[in-house]
Design a protein around this motif. Structure first.
Motif, PDB file in Angstrom:
ATOM      1  N   VAL A 143       0.318  12.214 -11.103  1.00 18.58           N
ATOM      2  CA  VAL A 143       1.470  13.042 -10.716  1.00 18.58           C
ATOM      3  C   VAL A 143       1.901  13.909 -11.895  1.00 18.58           C
ATOM      4  CG1 VAL A 143       3.947  12.928 -10.166  1.00 18.58           C
ATOM      5  CG2 VAL A 143       2.308  11.637  -8.804  1.00 18.58           C
ATOM      6  N   HIS A 144       1.900  13.335 -13.090  1.00 16.75           N
ATOM      7  CA  HIS A 144       2.236  14.138 -14.268  1.00 16.75           C
ATOM      8  C   HIS A 144       1.259  15.309 -14.396  1.00 16.75           C
ATOM      9  CE1 HIS A 144       3.190  15.530 -18.272  1.00 16.75           C
ATOM     10  NE2 HIS A 144       1.882  15.532 -18.487  1.00 16.75           N
ATOM     11  N   LEU A 145      -0.029  15.027 -14.307  1.00 15.56           N
ATOM     12  CA  LEU A 145      -1.037  16.068 -14.501  1.00 15.56           C
ATOM     13  C   LEU A 145      -0.924  17.171 -13.452  1.00 15.56           C
ATOM     14  CD1 LEU A 145      -4.127  13.874 -15.401  1.00 15.56           C
ATOM     15  CD2 LEU A 145      -2.618  15.122 -16.979  1.00 15.56           C
ATOM     16  N   LEU A 146      -0.606  16.810 -12.221  1.00 15.92           N
ATOM     17  CA  LEU A 146      -0.535  17.808 -11.152  1.00 15.92           C
ATOM     18  C   LEU A 146       0.811  18.527 -11.054  1.00 15.92           C
ATOM     19  CD1 LEU A 146      -2.407  16.205  -8.131  1.00 15.92           C
ATOM     20  CD2 LEU A 146      -2.989  18.308  -9.346  1.00 15.92           C
ATOM     21  N   PHE A 147       1.897  17.839 -11.337  1.00 13.16           N
ATOM     22  CA  PHE A 147       3.216  18.406 -11.045  1.00 13.16           C
ATOM     23  C   PHE A 147       4.136  18.582 -12.252  1.00 13.16           C
ATOM     24  CE2 PHE A 147       1.916  15.996  -7.187  1.00 13.16           C
ATOM     25  CZ  PHE A 147       1.639  17.094  -6.389  1.00 13.16           C
ATOM     26  N   ARG A 148       3.866  17.893 -13.361  1.00 17.19           N
ATOM     27  CA  ARG A 148       4.772  17.984 -14.508  1.00 17.19           C
ATOM     28  C   ARG A 148       4.069  18.391 -15.801  1.00 17.19           C
ATOM     29  NH1 ARG A 148       6.660  13.168 -12.008  1.00 17.19           N
ATOM     30  NH2 ARG A 148       5.850  11.876 -13.662  1.00 17.19           N
ATOM     31  N   ALA A 191     -13.733  11.886 -10.731  1.00 16.99           N
ATOM     32  CA  ALA A 191     -15.046  12.288 -10.224  1.00 16.99           C
ATOM     33  C   ALA A 191     -15.999  11.093 -10.233  1.00 16.99           C
ATOM     34  CB  ALA A 191     -15.612  13.441 -11.056  1.00 16.99           C
ATOM     35  N   MET A 192     -15.967  10.318 -11.308  1.00 13.22           N
ATOM     36  CA  MET A 192     -16.807   9.132 -11.405  1.00 13.22           C
ATOM     37  C   MET A 192     -16.480   8.159 -10.269  1.00 13.22           C
ATOM     38  SD  MET A 192     -16.987   6.374 -14.560  1.00 13.22           S
ATOM     39  CE  MET A 192     -16.786   7.684 -15.745  1.00 13.22           C
ATOM     40  N   ALA A 193     -15.200   7.927 -10.038  1.00 10.81           N
ATOM     41  CA  ALA A 193     -14.787   7.001  -8.983  1.00 10.81           C
ATOM     42  C   ALA A 193     -15.155   7.549  -7.600  1.00 10.81           C
ATOM     43  CB  ALA A 193     -13.275   6.742  -9.074  1.00 10.81           C
ATOM     44  N   VAL A 208       0.837  -1.197   0.000  1.00  9.12           N
ATOM     45  CA  VAL A 208       0.000   0.000   0.000  1.00  9.12           C
ATOM     46  C   VAL A 208       0.874   1.250   0.000  1.00  9.12           C
ATOM     47  CG1 VAL A 208      -1.623   1.346   1.409  1.00  9.12           C
ATOM     48  CG2 VAL A 208      -2.019  -1.106   1.027  1.00  9.12           C
ATOM     49  N   ARG A 209       1.871   1.278   0.876  1.00 12.06           N
ATOM     50  CA  ARG A 209       2.768   2.445   0.941  1.00 12.06           C
ATOM     51  C   ARG A 209       3.548   2.615  -0.365  1.00 12.06           C
ATOM     52  NH1 ARG A 209       2.167   1.055   6.169  1.00 12.06           N
ATOM     53  NH2 ARG A 209       3.643  -0.636   6.229  1.00 12.06           N
ATOM     54  N   ALA A 210       3.941   1.512  -0.990  1.00 14.50           N
ATOM     55  CA  ALA A 210       4.654   1.581  -2.273  1.00 14.50           C
ATOM     56  C   ALA A 210       3.765   2.174  -3.361  1.00 14.50           C
ATOM     57  CB  ALA A 210       5.149   0.197  -2.683  1.00 14.50           C
ATOM     58  N   ALA A 211       2.473   1.916  -3.294  1.00 14.37           N
ATOM     59  CA  ALA A 211       1.541   2.463  -4.290  1.00 14.37           C
ATOM     60  C   ALA A 211       1.493   3.987  -4.212  1.00 14.37           C
ATOM     61  CB  ALA A 211       0.149   1.883  -4.086  1.00 14.37           C
ATOM     62  N   ARG A 260      -7.007   0.629  -1.718  1.00 10.57           N
ATOM     63  CA  ARG A 260      -7.652  -0.678  -1.540  1.00 10.57           C
ATOM     64  C   ARG A 260      -7.267  -1.593  -2.707  1.00 10.57           C
ATOM     65  NH1 ARG A 260     -11.401  -1.985   1.706  1.00 10.57           N
ATOM     66  NH2 ARG A 260     -12.122  -0.577   3.324  1.00 10.57           N
ATOM     67  N   HIS A 261      -6.814  -0.979  -3.802  1.00 15.02           N
ATOM     68  CA  HIS A 261      -6.338  -1.712  -4.990  1.00 15.02           C
ATOM     69  C   HIS A 261      -4.949  -1.130  -5.307  1.00 15.02           C
ATOM     70  CE1 HIS A 261      -6.007  -3.553  -8.815  1.00 15.02           C
ATOM     71  NE2 HIS A 261      -7.285  -3.526  -9.164  1.00 15.02           N
ATOM     72  N   PRO A 262      -3.913  -1.593  -4.606  1.00 13.01           N
ATOM     73  CA  PRO A 262      -2.589  -0.973  -4.728  1.00 13.01           C
ATOM     74  C   PRO A 262      -2.036  -0.907  -6.155  1.00 13.01           C
ATOM     75  CG  PRO A 262      -2.622  -2.449  -2.842  1.00 13.01           C
ATOM     76  CD  PRO A 262      -3.919  -2.664  -3.592  1.00 13.01           C
ATOM     77  N   ASP A 263      -2.206  -1.964  -6.942  1.00 12.95           N
ATOM     78  CA  ASP A 263      -1.677  -1.931  -8.311  1.00 12.95           C
ATOM     79  C   ASP A 263      -2.357  -0.851  -9.147  1.00 12.95           C
ATOM     80  OD1 ASP A 263       0.093  -4.010  -7.789  1.00 12.95           O
ATOM     81  OD2 ASP A 263      -1.244  -5.558  -8.591  1.00 12.95           O
ATOM     82  N   LEU A 264      -3.665  -0.765  -9.042  1.00 18.77           N
ATOM     83  CA  LEU A 264      -4.412   0.263  -9.768  1.00 18.77           C
ATOM     84  C   LEU A 264      -4.022   1.656  -9.274  1.00 18.77           C
ATOM     85  CD1 LEU A 264      -6.666   1.117 -11.740  1.00 18.77           C
ATOM     86  CD2 LEU A 264      -8.268   0.841  -9.843  1.00 18.77           C
ATOM     87  N   ALA A 265      -3.935   1.823  -7.955  1.00 17.70           N
ATOM     88  CA  ALA A 265      -3.560   3.121  -7.390  1.00 17.70           C
ATOM     89  C   ALA A 265      -2.190   3.557  -7.899  1.00 17.70           C
ATOM     90  CB  ALA A 265      -3.565   3.060  -5.861  1.00 17.70           C
ATOM     91  N   LYS A 266      -1.231   2.656  -7.862  1.00 19.49           N
ATOM     92  CA  LYS A 266       0.124   2.992  -8.307  1.00 19.49           C
ATOM     93  C   LYS A 266       0.136   3.397  -9.780  1.00 19.49           C
ATOM     94  CE  LYS A 266       4.841   1.305  -8.331  1.00 19.49           C
ATOM     95  NZ  LYS A 266       5.744   0.220  -7.952  1.00 19.49           N
ATOM     96  N   ALA A 267      -0.566   2.662 -10.608  1.00 15.48           N
ATOM     97  CA  ALA A 267      -0.606   2.972 -12.043  1.00 15.48           C
ATOM     98  C   ALA A 267      -1.281   4.321 -12.289  1.00 15.48           C
ATOM     99  CB  ALA A 267      -1.340   1.863 -12.797  1.00 15.48           C
TER     100      ALA A 267
END
Length: 176
Positions: A55-60, A162-164, A15-18, A42-49
């Motif tokens: 992160v790109h959209l917010l910071f780069r 928003a949907m999620a 979870v922390r790695a995600a 709750r879905h670490p693989d999905l969260a990480k992806a």
């Protein structure tokens, strides 16, 4: 709340790695992550992806922060996403928007011609999933191709969030 944040006793290294790409180690916990991220993990693989993209959209992103936040506020308003709206009010203010400008953006209004064009493009994308040629050209008066691409992906990603958030019932932290 249909899908509550992951309880603290279920947080593990996966979870922390995600969250590692988005949050410093000290915030990789339920309180530090906030309700949205604590629910996504709750879905670490999905969260990480997804968070790598976010992160790109917010910071780069090549899109100026003010324009990014106008677009996100408009998406949040169109999708009636209280969580997204609440969180991006603060980011919009940091990007230089006043309270009146934030309220106007939610209504699809702006005093500046180009910002009205941008908000209309958000509405167009959200309604039809495509920009007309004249809308693309109008955005091109101030945005280059990469910036327009970042705008399209910002509108799409925040529509998805928003949907999620709405489906999961993610609540603002002060509503817990």
């Amino acid at each position: 709340m249909r899908l509550p944040p992951l309880p603290a006793d279920e947080w593990d290294d996966e979870v922390r790695a995600a969250l590692a790409g988005m949050l410093p180690a000290g915030r990789q916990n339920p309180a530090g992550a906030g309700n949205a991220l604590a629910t996504l993990v709750r879905h670490p693989d999905l969260a990480k992806a997804f968070l790598g993209f976010n992160v790109h959209l917010l910071f780069r992103s090549t899109l100026p922060p003010r324009l990014r936040e106008l677009a996100i506020l408009r998406v949040a308003a169109r999708r009636a996403c209280t969580y997204e709206s609440g969180h991006h009010e603060h980011l919009a203010a940091k990007a230089g928007l006043t309270g009146d400008e934030i309220a106007a953006a939610r209504r699809g209004e702006a005093a500046d011609d180009f910002e009205r064009t941008l908000l209309a493009a958000v509405d167009e994308l959200d309604t039809t999933s495509v920009l007309r040629d004249d809308s693309w050209a109008a955005l091109g008066k101030q945005l280059d191709d990469r910036q327009r691409m970042d705008l399209i992906f910002t509108v799409g990603a925040y529509g998805l969030l928003a949907m999620a958030f709405n489906t999961f019932g993610v609540q603002l932290e002060n509503e817990r």
